[in-house]
Write an enzyme that holds these catalytic residues in place. Structure first.
Site, short mmCIF file in Angstrom:
data_model
loop_
_atom_site.label_atom_id
_atom_site.label_comp_id
_atom_site.label_asym_id
_atom_site.label_seq_id
_atom_site.Cartn_x
_atom_site.Cartn_y
_atom_site.Cartn_z
N SER A 57 0.79 -1.24 0.00
CA SER A 57 0.00 0.00 0.00
C SER A 57 0.82 1.28 0.00
O SER A 57 0.25 2.37 -0.09
CB SER A 57 -0.97 0.00 1.19
OG SER A 57 -2.01 -0.92 0.97
N LYS A 60 0.05 3.44 -2.94
CA LYS A 60 -1.08 4.38 -3.00
C LYS A 60 -0.65 5.83 -3.22
O LYS A 60 -1.28 6.57 -3.98
CB LYS A 60 -1.92 4.25 -1.73
CG LYS A 60 -2.74 2.96 -1.64
CD LYS A 60 -3.51 2.88 -0.34
CE LYS A 60 -4.56 1.77 -0.38
NZ LYS A 60 -3.99 0.42 -0.47
N TYR A 168 -10.69 2.17 5.35
CA TYR A 168 -9.63 1.77 4.44
C TYR A 168 -10.15 0.72 3.46
O TYR A 168 -10.85 -0.22 3.85
CB TYR A 168 -8.47 1.19 5.26
CG TYR A 168 -7.16 1.09 4.55
CD1 TYR A 168 -6.65 2.15 3.81
CD2 TYR A 168 -6.41 -0.08 4.65
CE1 TYR A 168 -5.42 2.05 3.19
CE2 TYR A 168 -5.18 -0.19 4.04
CZ TYR A 168 -4.69 0.88 3.30
OH TYR A 168 -3.47 0.76 2.69
#
Length: 387
Positions: A57, A60, A168
């Site tokens: 992640s 991102k 999330y």
């Protein structure tokens, strides 16, 4: 040895982590790079500064930068209906529990999905790792995970109405698909052309490179007794239908620090400009208004522990970043930007003190208390050196 070296070496010598790399920068440039331990407990290969990690992640923020390039060019709008780019988002459904037979119940969503809501995790998409209802839904329906690169993964039902709260989720995978459609390139090609090559990030990408074979760190899992065991990681999807902008990149601590340095300098590094200064500033602002970041309660303990960074503090979300609203004594300033990858990789960017840091391990489950403790000690050592 520097204090920073000692912090990292002690974590290895005490068996807290198999190996670690870390890097930090200030306004003058790179101020620290270090590597300690082994890439795998199953071998003797030493961690080096060019060791390649699955950064999950941490992808991102890079997807966010690409999306904001599209905003600068007028190809995407932060508040335009996302369905104008991805028509399947025109009539989203919300998972609303199960019926008496245990079958999922869906209802039409109230509100509109936008790029701003996607980048702030307020659009309604969730992860089954931290949402028990979606965990059951995926198990029952066979919904693929975003990491598979199957478009069907992006057609998951929402966990709540757009704009209702923060949770999330796969939001930035959807945003990455918007970049692919708006730019006419897949994310691998787009990132290489518009971010990685301009910045000199030669060891970052979605596609495994042969030159990385002998430089890859292995993922380890920590059991309830604290024992670490090497495990095999799934290979990235071959010929994916889309590249998952929410997670999927490989990178090094040095490459990722290069990206953070570009942001720290207002979108420019070594003559390469990736974003306008005003865009970078916008990305670091609170874009969720009165909403707050909520604790992430695991529904898959093998992959993640419960997670709440900076407990007791209100946290906000910018355009892909967690924002702490209070100074952390001896460490990052209020308004710093941060996030992580599920294999316990972490970064922060402090725009007040102009300090950025990256800490890379490969340990599951996420939010490992041992690695979080190491991150805290590393960060404090960086700020002590800066002082």
């Amino acid at each position: 040895m520097s204090t920073i070296d000692k912090v990292l070496e002690e974590a290895v010598l005490s068996g807290q982590v198999p190996g670690v790399t870390a890097a930090a920068a200030n306004a003058d440039g790179v101020m620290y790079e270090g590597a300690f331990g082994r890439r795998s407990l199953a071998g003797d290969a030493a961690m080096t500064n060019d060791t390649v990690f699955r950064i999950a992640s941490m992808t991102k923020a890079i997807t966010g930068a690409a999306a904001m390039q599209m905003v600068e060019q007028g190809k995407l709008g932060l508040d335009q209906p996302a369905s104008e780019i991805l028509p399947f988002l025109a009539s989203p459904m919300v998972l609303d529990g199960t019926d008496t037979n245990g079958e999922p119940k869906l209802r039409p969503a109230k509100g509109t999905i936008t790029l701003r809501k996607l980048l702030t995790h307020t659009a309604g998409f969730v992860y089954d790792t931290w949402n028990a209802g979606m965990h059951r839904y995926a198990a029952k329906t066979g919904l693929p995970a975003a990491r598979t690169g199957k478009i069907a993964a992006l057609q998951a039902p929402l966990g709540f109405d757009p704009g209702e709260r923060w949770e999330y989720g796969i939001n930035i995978d959807v945003a990455g698909r918007m970049v692919e459609v708006a730019s006419g390139q897949d994310l691998e090609a787009y990132f290489q052309d518009h971010l990685f090559r301009p910045l000199g990030m030669k060891d970052t990408g979605f596609v495994l490179q042969p030159r990385w074979k002998d430089r890859m760190a292995q993922v380890h899992t920590r059991d309830a007794n604290g024992v670490l065991t090497p495990i095999e990681s799934a290979a990235p999807a071959v010929s994916p239908e889309f590249y998952p902008g929410g997670g999927g990149l490989f990178s090094t601590s040095g490459d990722y620090l290069t990206f953070l340095r570009a942001l720290m300098r207002g979108g420019e590094l070594n003559g390469a400009r990736i974003l306008k200064p005003e865009t970078v500033a916008l990305m670091g602002q609170n874009h969720m208004d009165a909403l707050n970041v909520l604790p992430m309660i695991t529904s898959n303990p093998r992959m993640s522990n419960d997670c709440e960074l900076f407990p007791g503090m209100d946290k906000k979300w910018g355009l892909t970043f967690l924002i702490n609203t209070q100074d952390v004594p001896g460490a990052r300033s209020a308004g710093s930007l941060a996030w992580a990858g599920i294999n316990n990789t972490y970064y922060w960017l402090d725009p007040v003190r102009n300090i950025a840091g990256v800490l890379m391990t490969q340990v599951l489950p996420f939010a490992d208390k041992t690695v979080l403790g190491l991150l805290d000690r590393f960060e404090r050592a960086v700020y002590a050196r800066q002082a």
